[in-house]
Structures are given as structure tokens and as C-alpha cells.
Design a protein around this motif. Structure first.
Motif, PDB file in Angstrom:
ATOM      1  N   SER A 374     -53.577 -10.144 -78.569  1.00  0.00           N
ATOM      2  CA  SER A 374     -53.207  -9.837 -79.950  1.00  0.00           C
ATOM      3  C   SER A 374     -53.810 -10.828 -80.946  1.00  0.00           C
ATOM      4  CB  SER A 374     -51.676  -9.800 -80.106  1.00  0.00           C
ATOM      5  OG  SER A 374     -51.296  -9.223 -81.329  1.00  0.00           O
ATOM      6  N   CYS A 375     -55.120 -11.002 -80.852  1.00  0.00           N
ATOM      7  CA  CYS A 375     -55.827 -11.928 -81.743  1.00  0.00           C
ATOM      8  C   CYS A 375     -56.715 -11.190 -82.742  1.00  0.00           C
ATOM      9  CB  CYS A 375     -56.673 -12.900 -80.923  1.00  0.00           C
ATOM     10  SG  CYS A 375     -55.721 -14.233 -80.162  1.00  0.00           S
ATOM     11  N   SER A 376     -56.556  -9.870 -82.836  1.00  0.00           N
ATOM     12  CA  SER A 376     -57.390  -9.052 -83.740  1.00  0.00           C
ATOM     13  C   SER A 376     -58.878  -9.227 -83.450  1.00  0.00           C
ATOM     14  CB  SER A 376     -57.092  -9.394 -85.208  1.00  0.00           C
ATOM     15  OG  SER A 376     -55.771  -9.054 -85.546  1.00  0.00           O
ATOM     16  N   LEU A 377     -59.219  -9.330 -82.167  1.00  0.00           N
ATOM     17  CA  LEU A 377     -60.618  -9.468 -81.778  1.00  0.00           C
ATOM     18  C   LEU A 377     -61.415  -8.227 -82.166  1.00  0.00           C
ATOM     19  CD1 LEU A 377     -60.326 -11.044 -78.195  1.00  0.00           C
ATOM     20  CD2 LEU A 377     -60.499 -12.212 -80.414  1.00  0.00           C
ATOM     21  N   VAL A 378     -62.689  -8.438 -82.458  1.00  0.00           N
ATOM     22  CA  VAL A 378     -63.588  -7.337 -82.816  1.00  0.00           C
ATOM     23  C   VAL A 378     -64.797  -7.384 -81.875  1.00  0.00           C
ATOM     24  CG1 VAL A 378     -62.831  -7.217 -85.211  1.00  0.00           C
ATOM     25  CG2 VAL A 378     -64.688  -8.784 -84.577  1.00  0.00           C
ATOM     26  N   ASP A 379     -65.694  -6.410 -82.042  1.00  0.00           N
ATOM     27  CA  ASP A 379     -66.835  -6.276 -81.138  1.00  0.00           C
ATOM     28  C   ASP A 379     -67.649  -7.556 -81.000  1.00  0.00           C
ATOM     29  OD1 ASP A 379     -65.976  -3.716 -80.940  1.00  0.00           O
ATOM     30  OD2 ASP A 379     -67.844  -2.767 -81.595  1.00  0.00           O
ATOM     31  N   LYS A 380     -67.897  -8.232 -82.115  1.00  0.00           N
ATOM     32  CA  LYS A 380     -68.764  -9.413 -82.043  1.00  0.00           C
ATOM     33  C   LYS A 380     -68.106 -10.553 -81.268  1.00  0.00           C
ATOM     34  CE  LYS A 380     -67.571 -11.592 -86.510  1.00  0.00           C
ATOM     35  NZ  LYS A 380     -68.142 -12.092 -87.787  1.00  0.00           N
ATOM     36  N   ASP A 381     -66.777 -10.551 -81.213  1.00  0.00           N
ATOM     37  CA  ASP A 381     -66.088 -11.568 -80.415  1.00  0.00           C
ATOM     38  C   ASP A 381     -66.365 -11.349 -78.930  1.00  0.00           C
ATOM     39  OD1 ASP A 381     -64.788 -12.891 -82.599  1.00  0.00           O
ATOM     40  OD2 ASP A 381     -63.337 -11.253 -82.681  1.00  0.00           O
ATOM     41  N   LEU A 382     -66.273 -10.086 -78.480  1.00  0.00           N
ATOM     42  CA  LEU A 382     -66.540  -9.795 -77.082  1.00  0.00           C
ATOM     43  C   LEU A 382     -68.015  -9.975 -76.748  1.00  0.00           C
ATOM     44  CD1 LEU A 382     -64.322  -6.846 -75.832  1.00  0.00           C
ATOM     45  CD2 LEU A 382     -63.873  -9.279 -75.988  1.00  0.00           C
ATOM     46  N   ALA A 383     -68.875  -9.663 -77.692  1.00  0.00           N
ATOM     47  CA  ALA A 383     -70.309  -9.863 -77.468  1.00  0.00           C
ATOM     48  C   ALA A 383     -70.609 -11.344 -77.263  1.00  0.00           C
ATOM     49  CB  ALA A 383     -71.100  -9.316 -78.657  1.00  0.00           C
ATOM     50  N   CYS A 384     -69.980 -12.177 -78.064  1.00  0.00           N
ATOM     51  CA  CYS A 384     -70.165 -13.623 -77.938  1.00  0.00           C
ATOM     52  C   CYS A 384     -69.602 -14.115 -76.608  1.00  0.00           C
ATOM     53  CB  CYS A 384     -69.490 -14.338 -79.097  1.00  0.00           C
ATOM     54  SG  CYS A 384     -69.690 -16.126 -79.067  1.00  0.00           S
ATOM     55  N   LEU A 385     -68.447 -13.572 -76.234  1.00  0.00           N
ATOM     56  CA  LEU A 385     -67.825 -13.945 -74.967  1.00  0.00           C
ATOM     57  C   LEU A 385     -68.754 -13.614 -73.803  1.00  0.00           C
ATOM     58  CD1 LEU A 385     -65.242 -15.060 -73.676  1.00  0.00           C
ATOM     59  CD2 LEU A 385     -64.342 -12.733 -73.624  1.00  0.00           C
ATOM     60  N   ALA A 386     -69.364 -12.431 -73.869  1.00  0.00           N
ATOM     61  CA  ALA A 386     -70.283 -12.006 -72.811  1.00  0.00           C
ATOM     62  C   ALA A 386     -71.507 -12.914 -72.750  1.00  0.00           C
ATOM     63  CB  ALA A 386     -70.716 -10.561 -73.042  1.00  0.00           C
ATOM     64  N   LEU A 387     -71.956 -13.396 -73.894  1.00  0.00           N
ATOM     65  CA  LEU A 387     -73.164 -14.222 -73.936  1.00  0.00           C
ATOM     66  C   LEU A 387     -72.950 -15.622 -73.369  1.00  0.00           C
ATOM     67  CD1 LEU A 387     -74.715 -13.321 -77.416  1.00  0.00           C
ATOM     68  CD2 LEU A 387     -75.709 -12.870 -75.163  1.00  0.00           C
ATOM     69  N   VAL A 388     -71.747 -16.172 -73.570  1.00  0.00           N
ATOM     70  CA  VAL A 388     -71.521 -17.564 -73.158  1.00  0.00           C
ATOM     71  C   VAL A 388     -70.877 -17.683 -71.780  1.00  0.00           C
ATOM     72  CG1 VAL A 388     -71.294 -18.336 -75.538  1.00  0.00           C
ATOM     73  CG2 VAL A 388     -69.243 -17.710 -74.269  1.00  0.00           C
ATOM     74  N   ILE A 389     -70.712 -16.536 -71.112  1.00  0.00           N
ATOM     75  CA  ILE A 389     -70.067 -16.572 -69.800  1.00  0.00           C
ATOM     76  C   ILE A 389     -70.743 -17.563 -68.864  1.00  0.00           C
ATOM     77  CG2 ILE A 389     -69.723 -15.250 -67.672  1.00  0.00           C
ATOM     78  CD1 ILE A 389     -69.043 -12.844 -69.351  1.00  0.00           C
ATOM     79  N   GLN A 390     -72.052 -17.563 -68.853  1.00  0.00           N
ATOM     80  CA  GLN A 390     -72.783 -18.391 -67.906  1.00  0.00           C
ATOM     81  C   GLN A 390     -73.039 -19.806 -68.410  1.00  0.00           C
ATOM     82  OE1 GLN A 390     -76.181 -15.783 -67.424  1.00  0.00           O
ATOM     83  NE2 GLN A 390     -75.406 -15.057 -65.460  1.00  0.00           N
ATOM     84  N   ASP A 391     -72.573 -20.093 -69.604  1.00  0.00           N
ATOM     85  CA  ASP A 391     -72.840 -21.399 -70.195  1.00  0.00           C
ATOM     86  C   ASP A 391     -71.714 -22.390 -69.897  1.00  0.00           C
ATOM     87  OD1 ASP A 391     -75.127 -20.362 -71.212  1.00  0.00           O
ATOM     88  OD2 ASP A 391     -74.355 -20.027 -73.226  1.00  0.00           O
ATOM     89  N   GLY A 392     -71.729 -22.977 -68.718  1.00  0.00           N
ATOM     90  CA  GLY A 392     -70.842 -24.079 -68.388  1.00  0.00           C
ATOM     91  C   GLY A 392     -69.363 -23.841 -68.510  1.00  0.00           C
ATOM     92  N   PRO A 393     -68.778 -23.969 -69.725  1.00  0.00           N
ATOM     93  CA  PRO A 393     -67.328 -23.966 -69.895  1.00  0.00           C
ATOM     94  C   PRO A 393     -66.604 -22.718 -69.368  1.00  0.00           C
ATOM     95  CG  PRO A 393     -68.408 -24.703 -71.894  1.00  0.00           C
ATOM     96  CD  PRO A 393     -69.476 -24.208 -70.995  1.00  0.00           C
ATOM     97  N   LEU A 394     -67.284 -21.586 -69.287  1.00  0.00           N
ATOM     98  CA  LEU A 394     -66.625 -20.366 -68.840  1.00  0.00           C
ATOM     99  C   LEU A 394     -67.071 -19.915 -67.449  1.00  0.00           C
ATOM    100  CD1 LEU A 394     -66.610 -18.233 -72.125  1.00  0.00           C
ATOM    101  CD2 LEU A 394     -64.809 -19.688 -71.194  1.00  0.00           C
ATOM    102  N   ALA A 395     -67.906 -20.678 -66.819  1.00  0.00           N
ATOM    103  CA  ALA A 395     -68.450 -20.269 -65.525  1.00  0.00           C
ATOM    104  C   ALA A 395     -67.385 -20.168 -64.447  1.00  0.00           C
ATOM    105  CB  ALA A 395     -69.542 -21.245 -65.088  1.00  0.00           C
ATOM    106  N   LYS A 396     -66.287 -20.929 -64.578  1.00  0.00           N
ATOM    107  CA  LYS A 396     -65.245 -20.931 -63.552  1.00  0.00           C
ATOM    108  C   LYS A 396     -63.938 -20.319 -64.045  1.00  0.00           C
ATOM    109  CE  LYS A 396     -67.165 -24.719 -60.865  1.00  0.00           C
ATOM    110  NZ  LYS A 396     -66.894 -25.988 -60.150  1.00  0.00           N
ATOM    111  N   LEU A 397     -64.046 -19.460 -65.058  1.00  0.00           N
ATOM    112  CA  LEU A 397     -62.851 -18.808 -65.596  1.00  0.00           C
ATOM    113  C   LEU A 397     -62.179 -17.945 -64.530  1.00  0.00           C
ATOM    114  CD1 LEU A 397     -61.536 -18.777 -68.443  1.00  0.00           C
ATOM    115  CD2 LEU A 397     -62.559 -16.526 -68.760  1.00  0.00           C
ATOM    116  N   LYS A 398     -60.852 -18.100 -64.388  1.00  0.00           N
ATOM    117  CA  LYS A 398     -60.099 -17.339 -63.389  1.00  0.00           C
ATOM    118  C   LYS A 398     -59.154 -16.316 -64.022  1.00  0.00           C
ATOM    119  CE  LYS A 398     -60.208 -21.017 -59.917  1.00  0.00           C
ATOM    120  NZ  LYS A 398     -59.394 -21.925 -59.069  1.00  0.00           N
ATOM    121  N   LYS A 399     -58.615 -16.625 -65.195  1.00  0.00           N
ATOM    122  CA  LYS A 399     -57.679 -15.727 -65.850  1.00  0.00           C
ATOM    123  C   LYS A 399     -58.109 -15.486 -67.293  1.00  0.00           C
ATOM    124  CE  LYS A 399     -53.780 -17.365 -63.043  1.00  0.00           C
ATOM    125  NZ  LYS A 399     -52.403 -17.948 -63.063  1.00  0.00           N
TER     126      LYS A 399
END
Length: 491
Positions: A374-399
Motif C-alpha cells: 500500500s505504497c501507491s507504487l506505479v509502473d516506473k517504481d516496478l521498472a526501477c525495481l526490476a533494473l536494480v535486482i542484480q545490483d548488490g543490495p537486492l541480489a539476496k532478497l528473500k521476502k
């Protein structure tokens, strides 16, 4: 005349009786630990337990939790405790204990000199009876942990606990949580905390703590220099008193957990916390959730999180964050190399601005849990999330919790699911919608289905609120059963 068995034969017989009893309950024999937690014990089992207890003189731990049949039957069992004088741990959570049981337990404690852990939590009928139990705890005992969560404790119980603190100076953890009627005696308890300087954990969650009680607690901090965990959450009447009690917090240099969620923290409290928080250099978890005034004045506080490099968990759900305070958090995130859990749920300002945070995450951090419900996320938020997945801080995301974000389009979800395969360690994903939404699945469903085989660790997937066709349900069910996953959706 009955002939006595040789010692070896008698020992074998005793072992056989114990083994037979435990195997019936699907438990393995252990000379030091008797774990019968949640075994649905019946009256006959209790009788047999009473019979075998003397055969286990080396027992150091007994756990009978979540067996309601124990309630009312403790007298005969506690009589056998004289045979288990090495006992260090006794857990009787949710056993349906009565005031009469507490009387017998008190008598038994007199013959257990080495007891270190006593847990009586979730026994709602023992409120008003602790004054019978606490005087029986030997002054010479080495009690380290006492838990009485949700026991309907009364003011008199609180006073008897205060007297116990005066006598048992070895205590390291005290849990009085979810006892709403104990608030009036918390002043008595906090005044006696000076006698337990080795206390490391204090849980007063939902205890009816009021402003005067919290101020007394502040006075006790000077004696609790080893305290690592402080939970005063869900005490709504302490709001406004932190401004006078926050300063003593600075003496808690070993504090690792500070939980203040749902305390109605006011702006003046936040001003005081802003000065104190940077001094808590050992802090690992900070929970300010459900304090909506935090968002109004939190920019200074959140920017100062940069001085807490050991922070692993920051929980700011439903804090009414505004864009300025969110930007301050993003700036601080750059200096948090050990951050593992971040909860920003129910803060609408995150929507459209997630990039600000994701780009600022410390590259050494290995975030494991990210909650953005419930953060009022929009398309560009998910696009950014998809882009940084492999960039260190999110590589080991579990939840990952993206639930209740209804502004995202089908294309936005599709883009996200195309990139999600990089979450190789993801175990839980929640993309549910509000129950009233009932949106049809779009083209993204195929992208999700294609990604599932490439997410070997994903065990929990929540799709509540989405309308799945019969064919789509069958596809998920088939994959679920073939791969032993837990998928949740509306049928």
C-alpha cells in the motif's frame, strides 16, 4: 516376596518405559530434554508422564507447552520435580493452568535450585495468583529468564513481581507483554529494576504503560547498562512523555532493539529522539511503525540513522512519511551497510519515488526483506525495481511485499515479472490486491508463470484479490503440487 532387579536390568527397563512413551508421541528419547510441546496430551498420557518423570533424574529441560490437559493436573506432576533437581528450563505456555496449579508449582520451585528459565505465557487464568508463586522462588536460584506473556496479570501480580526483582538479581530477560491491567504497578516494577543490572531484555508490549510509568522506566535506565532489547510498543498513553525520558536512553550503549511502534509518539518526542538515536551506536533494529506524527518531523531523525552503521532492521510502516522525510531516509540508507529488513508499507509518498531509495542503498548491504504494501507504487517504481535486482543490495532478497498497490498497470506487472528471475533467493512474494479490487489477470500472468520454474526458492506466493480464470487456477495448482509450493489465491 518380589525379587529386586539388578541395577543394569532396572536401568534397561526404565529406558524402555521412557522410550515407549515418547515413541507413542512421535518423540525421541533424550536424557536431558523432555520436549512434549503441542503433543495433544490426554489424561492417560499425563498419568504415564507422572510415572516416568522420576526415571529421568538428569533432565535439564521440560517443555509441556500447548497441552491444555496439563491445566488442573499439575499437582501430581510437580510432586515428581523433586527427582529432577538439575532442571534448568521449564516451559508451560498455554497449558490452561489454574490458580491452584500455580500454588503447586510454587511449592515445586522450592526443590528446583538450578532453574534458569521459567515460561508461563498464555495462561489467562493465573492472573491474581503470582503472589503465591513468586515468594517460593528461592533467593539462591539463578533465574535468568521469566516470561508471563498474556496471563491477565493484575496490579497485585505486578507488585509481587517487583518484590521478586529485589530478590533475584540474576535476571537477564523479563517479558510482561500483553498484560493490559499491570500498568498501574509498572511504576513499582521499574523502581526495582536497579536490582537486576544484568537485565538484557525487557518486554513491556501492550502493558498499559502510562506517562508516569515510562518516566520511572527512564530513571531505571542508568542501572541497566547491559540492556540489549527494549520493547514498549502498543502503549498508546506514553506519547508525549518521551521528551522527558529520552535522554536516559543515551546510557543504553548496548541497546540493539528499540521498539516504539504504535505509541502515539508526538512531534516533541521526535525532537528528543532525534538527539538521542545517534548515540545508540549498537542499535540493530528500530521500529517506529504506526506513529503517524513521525512523518511530519522525521526528516531530521531519519537522516541521523546514518550514524547507526549496525542497523539491520528499519520498520517505518504507516508513519505518514512525506517526500522530504523519505528523501532523508534514502540519504541515510547509503550509510547502512548491514541493512537486512526495510518496511515502508502504508506510506503513500513512496509511490513514484522508489528509485530515490533503491539507487541510494549501500552496495555492501544485502537486503533480505523489503515491504512496500500500500505504497501507491506505479509502473516506473516496478521498472526501477526490476533494473536494480542484480545490483548488490537486492541480489539476496528473500521476502518482497508489493501487495495493495492498485495503480500498477498490466504492463508494469509484466515488466516486473520479466526481471524477477534474477531474485534467485526469493522465498516469499506477495502481490495481492485489496479484497474489494477483484481485477482480472492481464498479460503479466504468462510472464509470472514462465518465471516460476526459474525461482527455485519461492515457497510462498500470494495473489489474493486477483481474478484467475479456471485455466489459470489449474496451471498454478499443477505447478504448486509438482514443486511443493504454497500459492494462495481466490478461487
Amino acid at each position: 516376596m518380589k525379587q529386586a532387579l539388578p541395577d543394569a536390568a532396572e536401568s534397561t527397563l526404565h529406558h524402555w518405559r521412557v522410550k515407549q512413551f515418547l515413541e507413542k508421541l512421535d518423540k525421541q528419547p533424550d536424557n536431558k530434554v523432555l520436549d512434549l510441546n503441542n503433543c495433544a496430551l490426554k489424561a492417560a498420557d499425563i498419568e504415564e508422564l507422572i510415572a516416568i518423570t522420576p526415571l529421568l533424574p538428569d533432565l535439564e529441560e521440560i517443555d509441556l507447552s500447548w497441552n491444555h490437559s496439563i491445566g488442573g493436573a499439575l499437582e501430581s506432576l510437580t510432586l515428581q520435580f523433586s527427582h529432577t533437581q538439575r532442571l534448568k528450563v521449564l516451559r508451560l505456555n498455554n497449558c490452561g493452568l489454574t490458580a491452584k496449579d500455580i500454588t503447586f508449582l510454587g511449592e515445586a520451585l522450592e526443590v528446583i535450585p538450578y532453574l534458569e528459565i521459567l515460561d508461563l505465557s498464555w495462561n489467562n487464568n493465573i492472573g491474581g495468583s503470582l503472589s503465591i508463586l513468586t515468594p517460593k522462588i528461592p533467593k539462591s536460584c539463578n533465574l535468568k529468564i521469566l516470561k508471563v506473556t498474556d496471563c491477565s496479570l493484575t496490579t497485585e501480580d505486578g507488585k509481587s513481581l517487583a518484590q521478586l526483582l529485589h530478590r533475584i538479581q540474576s535476571l537477564e530477560e523479563l517479558d510482561l507483554s500483553i498484560n493490559k491491567n499491570i500498568g498501574r504497578s509498572l511504576k513499582n516494577i521499574t523502581q526495582e529494576l536497579k536490582y537486576v543490572p544484568g537485565l538484557k531484555g525487557l518486554n513491556l508490549h501492550m502493558c498499559g504503560l502510562k506517562q508516569d510509568g515510562f518516566q520511572c522506566l527512564g530513571d531505571a535506565f542508568q542501572y541497566l547498562l547491559e540492556l540489549k532489547k527494549l520493547d514498549v510498543s502498543c502503549n498508546k498513553e506514553i506519547g508525549g512523555s518521551l521528551q522527558n525520558s529520552a535522554a536516559p536512553l543515551a546510557s543504553l550503549r548496548e541497546l540493539e532493539v528499540l521498539d516504539l511502534h504504535q505509541c502515539r509518539i508526538m512531534e516533541e518526542d521526535m525532537a528528543a529522539l532525534t538527539q538521542i538515536i545517534p548515540l545508540l551506536s549498537s542499535l540493530q533494529k528500530l521500529d517506529l511503525s504506526s506513529n503517524k506524527s513521525v512523518g511530519i518531523s522525521s526528516d531530521n531523525l531519519l537522516s541521523r540513522l546514518r550514524f547507526l552503521p549496525k542497523l539491520k532492521s528499519v520498520l517505518l510502516s504507516n508513519c505518514g512519511l512525506q517526500q522530504k522525510s523519505f528523501a532523508s531516509l534514502a540519504e541515510a540508507a547509503l550509510h547502512l551497510p548491514e541493512l537486512k529488513i526495510l518496511d515502508l508499507s502504508w506510506n503513500k509518498c513512496v509511490g513514484g519515488n522508489l528509485k530515490l531509495l533503491l539507487k541510494a542503498l549501500n552496495l555492501e548491504a544485502e537486503l533480505q526483506e523489503l515491504r512496500l504494501s500500500s505504497c501507491s507504487l506505479v509502473d516506473k517504481d516496478l521498472a526501477c525495481l526490476a533494473l536494480v535486482i542484480q545490483d548488490g543490495p537486492l541480489a539476496k532478497l528473500k521476502k518482497l511485499d508489493l501487495s495493495y498497490n492498485h495503480h500498477i498497470s498490466d504492463q508494469g506487472w509484466a515488466t516486473f515479472y520479466q526481471g524477477i528471475v534474477a531474485f534467485e533467493q526469493l522465498s516469499e512474494l506477495d502481490v495481492s490486491l485489496r479484497p474489494t479490487s477483484h481485477c482480472d489477470c492481464g498479460e503479466w500472468f504468462g510472464k509470472l508463470l514462465a518465471a516460476l520454474p526459474k525461482l527455485p526458492e519461492l515457497s510462498e506466493l500470494d495473489l489474493h484479490g486477483w481474478v484467475l480464470s479456471r485455466s489459470q487456477q489449474k496451471q498454478l495448482e499443477s505447478f504448486k503440487w509438482d514443486n511443493e509450493r504454497n500459492f494462495h489465491f481466490d478461487s
